[in-house]
Write an enzyme that holds these catalytic residues in place. Structure first.
Site, PDB file in Angstrom:
ATOM      1  N   GLU A   1      68.640 -46.810  -1.412  1.00 36.97           N
ATOM      2  CA  GLU A   1      69.750 -46.691  -0.477  1.00 36.97           C
ATOM      3  C   GLU A   1      70.552 -47.992  -0.384  1.00 36.97           C
ATOM      4  OE1 GLU A   1      71.062 -44.206   0.886  1.00 36.97           O
ATOM      5  OE2 GLU A   1      69.564 -42.655   0.519  1.00 36.97           O
TER       6      GLU A   1
ATOM      7  N   ASP B   1      76.925 -40.724   6.495  1.00 42.29           N
ATOM      8  CA  ASP B   1      77.688 -41.553   5.550  1.00 42.29           C
ATOM      9  C   ASP B   1      79.006 -40.854   5.240  1.00 42.29           C
ATOM     10  OD1 ASP B   1      76.970 -39.443   3.902  1.00 42.29           O
ATOM     11  OD2 ASP B   1      76.228 -40.711   2.272  1.00 42.29           O
TER      12      ASP B   1
ATOM     13  N   TYR C   1      73.033 -45.821   9.074  1.00 41.09           N
ATOM     14  CA  TYR C   1      72.886 -44.832   7.999  1.00 41.09           C
ATOM     15  C   TYR C   1      71.600 -45.055   7.207  1.00 41.09           C
ATOM     16  CZ  TYR C   1      72.937 -42.919   3.393  1.00 41.09           C
ATOM     17  OH  TYR C   1      72.528 -42.290   2.250  1.00 41.09           O
TER      18      TYR C   1
END
Length: 354
Positions: A42, A143, A125
């Site tokens: 991520e 997102d 997020y």
């Protein structure tokens, strides 16, 4: 076409998850979605395309297979593996967080988004993505993909890059999120936004598993949503790159610890476009005695909010051993080690010595 209300059962989760299980993207971090793997992926995926990340992810995990390996590594090694991904503060924050996790959390990732957000480099997020995918916490990972899907599903006509829009999207998806499939639900929405409900033109509404729920599709407005803020023009900076070298060594310096490309190595460079005479004079200020100078091809590098328009010169000296010691933050390095050992940002790639 009949449009189902957002609160009607079974809602969007049934068709969305069925579509996802049939069409999910095959990604290396999904094969073993441990918290560490989800976290690394991520962070790498921020501002970076999936296809570009795959190779970096594999090399990073080969060198740092777990938290302890990342925490114990030196910063230069970490930055070198990150070279080319950009936004190098992400790599520094990864290492800072790894050391905190080893020293304060017994080497284990927190299981809640609330705790994860306390770590360097982990925002709302990323915390939600890790917590939902690795630990099953029921929390939407908001997102750009989820915001876009939300705006089209609900015909949200306000500007989408606002806290109010994020809160509205979070509430909407939380209501729809099943308790036992939070991670799959978030990833399904990510894949839907990446492959079908795409930005920059007409989405593939005919292939969308949620078309019957989509109010924007019903009134043929999907291509006009979401409402985005006006883009600001990037500022342009003129810079002159000085590649100062002898036969075997080259002059480098390290950028300051704060600001753009913080702490990375670079060729000495100056604001503006210097003439040959000015470049020679600057080389002498660095403690070097130029013998020959030649112009290098012009180059441009685009950052998020600015562009560098660069001229360059290769400046040859007889030998660094016979020159005064380099001044300021400058030092010399073997040319053969340049790409192997030093994390030079891709902005300087056009000026690597040949």
């Amino acid at each position: 076409m009949e449009i189902k209300e957002k609160n009607s059962l079974p809602g969007i989760s049934g068709p969305l998850l069925a579509w996802y299980r049939e069409n999910r993207r095959s990604l290396p971090w999904r094969d073993d979605p441990s918290a560490y793997h989800v976290w690394i992926s991520e962070i790498m995926l921020q501002q970076t395309r999936v296809e570009a990340v795959k190779g970096y992810y594999a090399r990073f995990l080969e060198r740092f297979p777990d938290l302890c390996a990342l925490a114990e590594a030196d910063e230069d090694t970490c930055l070198k593996l990150w070279e080319g991904l950009g936004y190098y503060s992400r790599a520094r924050n990864l290492q800072k967080a790894a050391r905190i996790l080893v020293n304060e959390y017994k080497g284990e990732m927190p299981k809640s988004a609330k705790e994860l957000k306390k770590l360097p480099g982990i925002g709302p997020y990323t915390a939600a993505a890790i917590a939902s995918i690795a630990f099953g916490e029921r929390i939407p990972a908001i997102d750009g993909n989820l915001l876009r899907v939300f705006a089209r599903l609900t015909l949200y006509a306000e500007e989408i890059r606002t806290p109010a829009a994020a809160a509205a999207a979070g509430a909407f998806f939380l209501e729809q999120m099943p308790a036992d499939s939070a991670g799959d639900f978030n990833q399904a929405l990510m894949d839907l936004g990446a492959g079908i409900c795409t930005p920059g033109g007409a989405p593939a509404c005919g292939e969308c598993p949620l078309r019957q729920y989509c109010r924007a599709a019903a009134v043929d407005r999907a291509a006009q949503l979401p409402v985005m803020p006006a883009k600001k023009a990037r500022g342009i900076e003129k810079r002159t790159i000085l590649v100062i070298r002898d036969d075997d060594r080259i002059l480098l310096r390290r950028r300051p610890d704060r600001g753009l490309l913080a702490g990375l190595y670079e060729f000495p460079n100056e604001s503006g476009w210097l003439s040959e005479e000015e470049a020679v004079r600057k080389a002498r200020e660095y403690g070097c005695d130029p013998l020959h100078i030649r112009s290098l091809p012009h180059a441009r590098h685009i950052f998020t909010h600015k562009e560098w328009h660069m001229h360059g010169y290769e400046i040859r000296i007889g030998s660094f051993s016979g020159a005064d010691a380099p001044r300021g933050r400058c030092f010399t390095a073997p040319i053969r080690d340049l790409q192997e050992k030093y994390a030079l940002p891709s902005a300087y790639s056009s000026f690597f010595p040949v």
